[in-house]
Design an enzyme around this catalytic site. Structure first.
Site, PDB file in Angstrom:
ATOM      1  N   HIS A   1      -0.311   7.729   3.058  1.00  0.00           N
ATOM      2  CA  HIS A   1      -0.759   6.312   2.429  1.00  0.00           C
ATOM      3  C   HIS A   1      -0.405   6.012   1.016  1.00  0.00           C
ATOM      4  O   HIS A   1      -1.623   6.142   0.264  1.00  0.00           O
ATOM      5  CB  HIS A   1      -2.083   5.939   3.214  1.00  0.00           C
ATOM      6  CG  HIS A   1      -2.685   4.589   2.900  1.00  0.00           C
ATOM      7  ND1 HIS A   1      -2.209   3.387   3.285  1.00  0.00           N
ATOM      8  CD2 HIS A   1      -3.590   4.447   1.949  1.00  0.00           C
ATOM      9  CE1 HIS A   1      -2.815   2.260   2.652  1.00  0.00           C
ATOM     10  NE2 HIS A   1      -3.743   3.169   2.013  1.00  0.00           N
TER      11      HIS A   1
ATOM     12  N   ASP B   1      -1.108   0.686   7.206  1.00  0.00           N
ATOM     13  CA  ASP B   1       0.047   0.530   7.015  1.00  0.00           C
ATOM     14  C   ASP B   1       1.095   0.083   8.382  1.00  0.00           C
ATOM     15  O   ASP B   1       1.781  -0.890   8.222  1.00  0.00           O
ATOM     16  CB  ASP B   1       0.705   1.928   6.702  1.00  0.00           C
ATOM     17  CG  ASP B   1       0.070   2.298   5.289  1.00  0.00           C
ATOM     18  OD1 ASP B   1      -0.102   1.603   4.432  1.00  0.00           O
ATOM     19  OD2 ASP B   1      -0.427   3.655   5.260  1.00  0.00           O
TER      20      ASP B   1
HETATM   21  C1  LMR Z   1      -4.755  -0.370   0.757  1.00  0.00           C
HETATM   22  O1  LMR Z   1      -3.639  -0.037   0.983  1.00  0.00           O
HETATM   23  O2  LMR Z   1      -5.116  -1.598   0.703  1.00  0.00           O
HETATM   24  C2  LMR Z   1      -6.111   0.394   0.421  1.00  0.00           C
HETATM   25  O3  LMR Z   1      -5.594   1.572   0.394  1.00  0.00           O
HETATM   26  C3  LMR Z   1      -6.457   0.155  -1.044  1.00  0.00           C
HETATM   27  C4  LMR Z   1      -5.475   0.438  -2.160  1.00  0.00           C
HETATM   28  O4  LMR Z   1      -5.864   1.132  -2.977  1.00  0.00           O
HETATM   29  O5  LMR Z   1      -4.388   0.258  -2.104  1.00  0.00           O
END
Ligand code: LMR
Length: 332
Positions: free
Chosen positions: A189, A161
């Site tokens: 996340h 991120d």
């Molecule tokens: C991402 O952020 O690319 C990973 O966590 C995969 C997802 O499922 O988004």
């Protein structure tokens, strides 16, 4: 010169996409150094074993001189034995119609077993990076069951991120990514994450220009946030599967910061105990951290503005709800 003793690096989901990007970079010496031999412990589920054997053949054909020994196993109690590092990539991946939280039901039991296995057989000093989603809560489940491992040793990957936010700023300002410092994310996340650039600056020579002077408020609290919050899904929509190369790259970035130290803030999903930002205990939360001598510390001197405080609260609520669901499913 005496040769260093091999360290042991265990990787779950080792036959998967992220692993395929990650393992070759580790084997090149990029992460642990050109003089650090290692044992590779590759863990995956039974149906993935042929693919894992194929990967091992490719590793053999690459003549990596730093590999001391490689094992392949489906059993985490074998795979994590004496691990110095454990990188937990394996989990059910999400499809384009799912949120990361939708994966909780399938993934918590995987991380419960892995937590127990780490606790029983890994070194007590093992550094664990959790990558499988929903990553914050999977890391919390791992920590709950890894009773013999300090909670500080278990970190969820939120570096992707942060990397995404720096990349956005670099494109917006038409500056190199390496000139952008101290930008990080708070919380989960997930689509609730909050990217904080209020402490960030553009470094050119010795001149530091605050990012708040360079980008508009409307963009900072609008498009900048939504692009980051939905980037994982945007990649899935284009590629038909989750980010792999950028996720592997973020694992390397995170571990380099953790092992070798940092000069600026970096995003790490860490245990929330003793934080000064009103995040309740016993959550894995992305905080601005600094690292030194192999340990991380939450940066304590920041002054989140009211909007940021609201977003921290939103992430707390989401993570408490994930924790309730996860711990409810685990029932012990
Ligand atoms: C991402 O952020 O690319 C990973 O966590 C995969 C997802 O499922 O988004």
């Amino acid at each position: 010169m005496t040769q260093k003793k091999p360290i042991t690096v265990a990787i779950t989901g080792a036959a998967g996409n992220i692993a395929y990007s990650l393992i070759f970079r580790i084997c090149s010496g990029e992460l642990f150094g050109n003089d650090q031999p290692f044992n590779l412990s590759l863990i995956d589920i039974e149906p993935a074993l042929p693919a894992l054997e194929g990967l091992v053949m490719e590793l053999q054909d690459s003549n990596f001189r730093l590999i001391n020994k490689t094992i392949c196993t489906t059993d985490p109690f074998e795979g994590f034995r004496d691990a110095d590092y454990a990188i937990l990539l394996g989990s059910y991946p999400r499809n384009k119609n799912q949120t990361r939280k939708d994966l909780l039901g399938k993934n918590v039991s995987i991380f419960k077993i892995q937590g127990k296995a780490l606790s029983f057989v890994a070194k007590k000093t093992v550094k664990v990076v959790v990558v499988g989603n929903p990553v914050n809560t999977n890391a919390l489940v791992t920590a709950k069951y890894a009773e013999n491992i300090p909670k500080e040793n278990i970190v969820a990957l939120t570096r992707l991120d942060m990397n995404r936010s720096i990349s956005q700023l670099s494109r917006k300002l038409n500056k190199n990514v390496s000139n952008i410092k101290n930008v990080f994310t708070w919380g989960n996340h997930s689509a609730s994450q909050f990217v904080d650039l209020s402490n960030g600056y553009l470094l050119e020579g010795s001149k530091k220009t605050p990012l708040t002077e360079l980008v508009e408020k409307e963009w900072t609290y609008g498009e900048f946030q939504t692009t980051n919050q939905t980037r994982g899904k945007a990649v899935i929509l284009k590629r038909g599967r989750s980010s792999a190369g950028s996720a592997a790259n973020a694992v390397i970035d995170l571990l380099k910061s953790w092992i070798y130290g940092t000069e600026t803030y970096v995003s790490m999903g860490v245990i929330s105990d003793n934080n000064p930002y009103n995040v309740p205990e016993n959550l894995i939360f992305s905080f601005p951290c600094t690292c030194k001598n192999g340990s991380w510390k939450i940066s304590k001197d920041l002054k989140p503005n009211d909007f940021c405080k609201k977003m921290i609260k939103k992430n707390v609520d989401e993570l408490v709800s994930e924790r309730n669901i996860a711990f409810g499913l685990l029932q012990d």
